[in-house]
Design a protein around this motif. Structure first.
Motif, mmCIF file in Angstrom:
data_model
loop_
_atom_site.group_PDB
_atom_site.id
_atom_site.type_symbol
_atom_site.label_atom_id
_atom_site.label_comp_id
_atom_site.label_asym_id
_atom_site.label_seq_id
_atom_site.Cartn_x
_atom_site.Cartn_y
_atom_site.Cartn_z
ATOM 1 N N TYR A 9 -5.176 6.923 -3.752
ATOM 2 C CA TYR A 9 -3.938 5.701 -3.511
ATOM 3 C C TYR A 9 -4.328 5.073 -2.229
ATOM 4 O O TYR A 9 -5.138 5.447 -1.469
ATOM 5 C CB TYR A 9 -2.794 6.376 -3.180
ATOM 6 N N ASP A 48 3.526 4.086 -1.170
ATOM 7 C CA ASP A 48 4.495 4.253 -2.246
ATOM 8 C C ASP A 48 5.953 3.491 -1.769
ATOM 9 O O ASP A 48 6.834 3.775 -2.030
ATOM 10 C CB ASP A 48 4.961 5.830 -2.473
ATOM 11 N N GLU A 54 -2.443 -3.889 -3.039
ATOM 12 C CA GLU A 54 -1.982 -4.570 -4.134
ATOM 13 C C GLU A 54 -1.260 -6.077 -3.851
ATOM 14 O O GLU A 54 -0.395 -5.645 -2.652
ATOM 15 C CB GLU A 54 -1.168 -3.728 -5.103
ATOM 16 N N GLN A 113 2.005 4.246 -5.397
ATOM 17 C CA GLN A 113 0.524 4.409 -5.635
ATOM 18 C C GLN A 113 0.369 6.273 -5.560
ATOM 19 O O GLN A 113 -0.703 6.696 -5.979
ATOM 20 C CB GLN A 113 -0.234 3.809 -4.685
ATOM 21 N N PHE A 128 -7.717 -1.039 -2.151
ATOM 22 C CA PHE A 128 -6.319 -0.238 -2.660
ATOM 23 C C PHE A 128 -5.161 -1.171 -2.597
ATOM 24 O O PHE A 128 -4.266 -0.955 -3.010
ATOM 25 C CB PHE A 128 -6.261 1.133 -2.477
ATOM 26 N N THR A 184 5.859 -3.573 -7.214
ATOM 27 C CA THR A 184 4.745 -2.661 -6.772
ATOM 28 C C THR A 184 4.804 -1.349 -7.672
ATOM 29 O O THR A 184 5.544 -1.150 -8.351
ATOM 30 C CB THR A 184 4.992 -2.383 -5.495
ATOM 31 N N HIS A 185 3.971 -0.494 -7.583
ATOM 32 C CA HIS A 185 3.740 0.902 -8.029
ATOM 33 C C HIS A 185 3.720 1.959 -7.019
ATOM 34 O O HIS A 185 2.982 1.557 -6.085
ATOM 35 C CB HIS A 185 2.458 0.900 -9.050
ATOM 36 N N LEU A 201 0.766 -1.183 0.015
ATOM 37 C CA LEU A 201 -0.050 0.227 -0.057
ATOM 38 C C LEU A 201 0.894 1.186 -0.117
ATOM 39 O O LEU A 201 2.085 1.323 0.557
ATOM 40 C CB LEU A 201 -0.740 0.190 1.206
#
Length: 287
Positions: free
Chosen positions: A192, A126, A206, A145, A204, A142-143, A124
């Motif tokens: 996010y 960044d 991931e 967010q 949210f 991961t991204h 969750l």
């Protein structure tokens, strides 16, 4: 050395940035093969407990302790939802007005469970997880967010520098409206994910599972370790953060990054919101 040879070597670091305290945390549970980095997010309404901990530090510590106690058969993403409920309960006990997003304590996190053949992960915010392969290919699992929201503030920050502003205080004031707006996007549409007690957090998170074939290391990092963007330059590629961490080791990489930040205390050569953010990272060498 971990039993079963799942992790051959481990490096970790957690260093306070230019704030009052380190609001990051990390988890090393070798018996359960669980590892995590956590980035506490302080509420916009100032809060400190009797021990002087901010809401972000309290949230990070709660996430850390809950992950350390996680049952071995728990699914990572389901357990993050459980932790989010615990955080909501802690804030309610402390009299936090849960309907006010600016009052909420929060934490971003990235957690992995390392198996003999697979890596499970959940994330969750960044905090980031990277798989690094034998040929130095870097694969983000991961991204970050928050990046699409932060971009507008970074553009406005850079415009301020080009207009002649030369202190971080002036630049921060210039971008405050965007930063406040971004905080309200937590666990919301086009926003996010973050652990902040809001039940919408579950939508949210991931998560996933990948195999370990050809993988030599996992790198976990909070955003304070990301290489910053130079004024007028492009956003550094992940390889510019991850490979130096792997090749230099966490301590040397972090020392060099802090030295760079110290040469630019007003954040005008390298675009960022703080002189130095808290820095927490981990390298898991897989063989």
């Amino acid at each position: 050395m971990e039993k079963g040879g799942v992790i051959m070597k481990l490096e970790s670091i957690s260093m306070k940035g230019s704030g009052k305290s380190n609001e990051d945390a990390y988890v090393i549970q070798q018996a359960k093969h669980v590892y995590a980095v956590i980035d506490g997010i302080t509420s916009l309404i100032p809060y400190e407990n009797a021990a002087g901990q901010t809401g972000g530090a309290i949230a990070a510590e709660l996430v850390k302790k809950q992950l350390e106690a996680m049952p071995e058969d728990a699914a990572l993403h389901d357990y993050l939802e459980t932790i989010n409920e615990e955080l909501q309960g802690r804030m309610r006990q402390s009299g936090i007005e849960l309907e006010k997003k600016e009052a909420l304590w929060g934490a971003a996190c990235a957690v992995v469970r390392v198996g003999d053949a697979h890596i499970e992960y959940a994330q969750l915010g960044d905090c980031m997880i990277f798989a690094v392969y034998e040929d130095d290919t870097v694969r983000p699992l991961t991204h970050p967010q928050v990046s699409h929201l932060e971009q507008a503030a970074l553009v406005k920050w850079e415009e301020g520098i080009n207009e002649g502003l030369c202190t971080r205080t002036e630049l921060h004031e210039r971008c405050m409206d965007i930063l406040l707006h971004n905080r309200y996007q937590a666990n919301g549409p086009e926003g996010y994910g973050v652990l902040n007690g809001d039940v919408a957090c579950r939508d949210f998170t991931e998560f996933g599972r990948i195999n370990r074939v050809g993988m030599k290391a996992l790198v976990l990092a909070t955003d304070g370790l990301f290489m910053p963007r130079a004024l007028g330059g492009t956003q550094p590629k992940w390889e510019e953060t991850v490979l130096p961490i792997l090749h230099k080791g966490l301590q040397r990489y972090t020392d060099e990054l802090i030295s760079l930040e110290n040469t630019d205390p007003e954040c005008i050569r390298y675009i960022r919101f703080k002189k130095s953010d808290d820095k927490t990272g981990m390298i898991l060498y897989l063989h």
